[in-house]
Write a protein that holds these residues in place. Structure first.
Motif, PDB file in Angstrom:
ATOM      1  N   ALA A 111       0.822  -1.215   0.000  1.00 52.34           N
ATOM      2  CA  ALA A 111       0.000   0.000   0.000  1.00 52.34           C
ATOM      3  C   ALA A 111       0.851   1.258   0.000  1.00 52.34           C
ATOM      4  O   ALA A 111       0.452   2.284  -0.575  1.00 52.34           O
ATOM      5  N   ILE A 112       2.024   1.189   0.626  1.00 51.26           N
ATOM      6  CA  ILE A 112       2.939   2.335   0.585  1.00 51.26           C
ATOM      7  C   ILE A 112       3.423   2.552  -0.844  1.00 51.26           C
ATOM      8  O   ILE A 112       3.386   3.667  -1.366  1.00 51.26           O
ATOM      9  N   ASP A 113       3.864   1.485  -1.479  1.00 50.84           N
ATOM     10  CA  ASP A 113       4.334   1.576  -2.863  1.00 50.84           C
ATOM     11  C   ASP A 113       3.252   2.140  -3.782  1.00 50.84           C
ATOM     12  O   ASP A 113       3.534   2.947  -4.674  1.00 50.84           O
ATOM     13  N   GLN A 114       2.010   1.707  -3.573  1.00 48.15           N
ATOM     14  CA  GLN A 114       0.910   2.034  -4.481  1.00 48.15           C
ATOM     15  C   GLN A 114       0.154   3.304  -4.099  1.00 48.15           C
ATOM     16  O   GLN A 114      -0.871   3.608  -4.705  1.00 48.15           O
ATOM     17  N   ASP A 115       0.635   4.036  -3.119  1.00 48.16           N
ATOM     18  CA  ASP A 115      -0.073   5.238  -2.672  1.00 48.16           C
ATOM     19  C   ASP A 115      -0.349   6.179  -3.836  1.00 48.16           C
ATOM     20  O   ASP A 115       0.539   6.493  -4.631  1.00 48.16           O
ATOM     21  N   LYS A 116      -1.585   6.619  -3.929  1.00 49.17           N
ATOM     22  CA  LYS A 116      -2.034   7.340  -5.126  1.00 49.17           C
ATOM     23  C   LYS A 116      -1.396   8.714  -5.300  1.00 49.17           C
ATOM     24  O   LYS A 116      -1.413   9.264  -6.411  1.00 49.17           O
ATOM     25  N   ALA A 117      -0.841   9.283  -4.243  1.00 53.13           N
ATOM     26  CA  ALA A 117      -0.185  10.593  -4.392  1.00 53.13           C
ATOM     27  C   ALA A 117       1.072  10.494  -5.244  1.00 53.13           C
ATOM     28  O   ALA A 117       1.481  11.478  -5.872  1.00 53.13           O
ATOM     29  N   GLY A 118       1.698   9.341  -5.246  1.00 58.91           N
ATOM     30  CA  GLY A 118       2.840   9.119  -6.131  1.00 58.91           C
ATOM     31  C   GLY A 118       4.126   9.805  -5.737  1.00 58.91           C
ATOM     32  O   GLY A 118       5.013   9.990  -6.573  1.00 58.91           O
ATOM     33  N   HIS A 119       4.266  10.194  -4.468  1.00 63.99           N
ATOM     34  CA  HIS A 119       5.507  10.825  -4.030  1.00 63.99           C
ATOM     35  C   HIS A 119       6.591   9.774  -3.806  1.00 63.99           C
ATOM     36  O   HIS A 119       6.333   8.720  -3.246  1.00 63.99           O
ATOM     37  N   GLN A 120       7.804  10.063  -4.230  1.00 65.57           N
ATOM     38  CA  GLN A 120       8.936   9.177  -3.961  1.00 65.57           C
ATOM     39  C   GLN A 120       9.611   9.616  -2.681  1.00 65.57           C
ATOM     40  O   GLN A 120       9.768  10.809  -2.422  1.00 65.57           O
ATOM     41  N   ALA A 121      10.019   8.650  -1.858  1.00 61.68           N
ATOM     42  CA  ALA A 121      10.678   8.967  -0.597  1.00 61.68           C
ATOM     43  C   ALA A 121      12.003   9.679  -0.832  1.00 61.68           C
ATOM     44  O   ALA A 121      12.662   9.502  -1.867  1.00 61.68           O
ATOM     45  N   THR A 122      12.387  10.453   0.156  1.00 60.94           N
ATOM     46  CA  THR A 122      13.704  11.085   0.172  1.00 60.94           C
ATOM     47  C   THR A 122      14.410  10.708   1.469  1.00 60.94           C
ATOM     48  O   THR A 122      13.763  10.345   2.464  1.00 60.94           O
ATOM     49  N   ARG A 123      15.710  10.780   1.454  1.00 58.94           N
ATOM     50  CA  ARG A 123      16.469  10.547   2.672  1.00 58.94           C
ATOM     51  C   ARG A 123      16.432  11.815   3.505  1.00 58.94           C
ATOM     52  O   ARG A 123      16.917  12.856   3.090  1.00 58.94           O
TER      53      ARG A 123
END
Length: 203
Positions: A111-123
């Motif tokens: 569900a984290i991967d598929q989150d509809k907002a589509g933001h990529q994580a940052t460090r």
């Protein structure tokens, strides 16, 4: 799906060609060094090119192929999900262990991967081999990975200030499938060597 092996800065022109995803690196191998180099070091700065329909692709998942431990494979799955990467299983799904199945089919992590907002994580934090990666989610929650790239277990802390949060927030452990209570200001956790604690922090 564009495969330029990360050459020619494909992320900058891929969307204009009609591409939905593009490889950001060369081929991954089923070992800790390859996975961590591709997943951690080579994704820095690429978050601005990720959006719904436009995905950075750090190559397939090696989970279950035998070159890493289950601890390392959970790190692999956690990082790819935080990155919003395509989850392409690279193992023989007809014949896999229960542990491999449980890693690949963890609905809370997917569900984290598929989150509809589509933001990529940052460090958002780094201290030696200890790294914190975070991704804002569509419902206002945060997905946060506490990663230990070192060779011994270590305590890693997610600080609310790095997430632009304050006050008290509920925390849920996505691998243990359990609530970790309410934390104020920060969330510390003991993380095994080459391991991760992946949490969802209520917004």
């Amino acid at each position: 799906s564009l495969c330029q092996y990360g050459l020619e800065h494909v992320e900058t022109w891929g969307p204009a060609t009609g591409g939905n995803l593009w490889r950001t690196t060369g081929d991954i191998s089923d070992n800790w060094r390859s996975m961590s180099d591709i997943g951690f070091d080579r994704q820095i700065g690429l978050d601005k090119y990720a959006a719904p329909g436009h995905w950075n692709d750090p190559d397939m998942l090696e989970i279950g192929n035998g070159g890493m431990s289950d601890v390392e494979y959970r790190t692999h799955m956690s990082l790819w999900s935080l990155l919003g990467a395509p989850l392409l299983a690279g193992n023989d799904v007809r014949n896999m262990s229960q542990a491999t199945h449980d890693i690949l089919c963890n609905r809370e992590v997917i569900a984290i991967d598929q989150d509809k907002a589509g933001h990529q994580a940052t460090r958002v934090a780094k201290e030696g081999d200890k790294e914190v990666w975070a991704r804002p989610l569509a419902d206002g929650d945060w997905a946060v990975g506490l990663f230990n790239r070192g060779e011994v277990a270590s305590t890693i802390t997610a600080n609310w200030s790095d997430l632009k949060l304050s006050g008290k927030h509920k925390v849920r452990d996505l691998w243990k499938h359990e609530d970790r209570g309410t934390s104020e200001g920060s969330f510390p956790a003991e993380v095994p060597a080459h391991g991760v604690v992946l949490v969802r922090i209520a917004g």
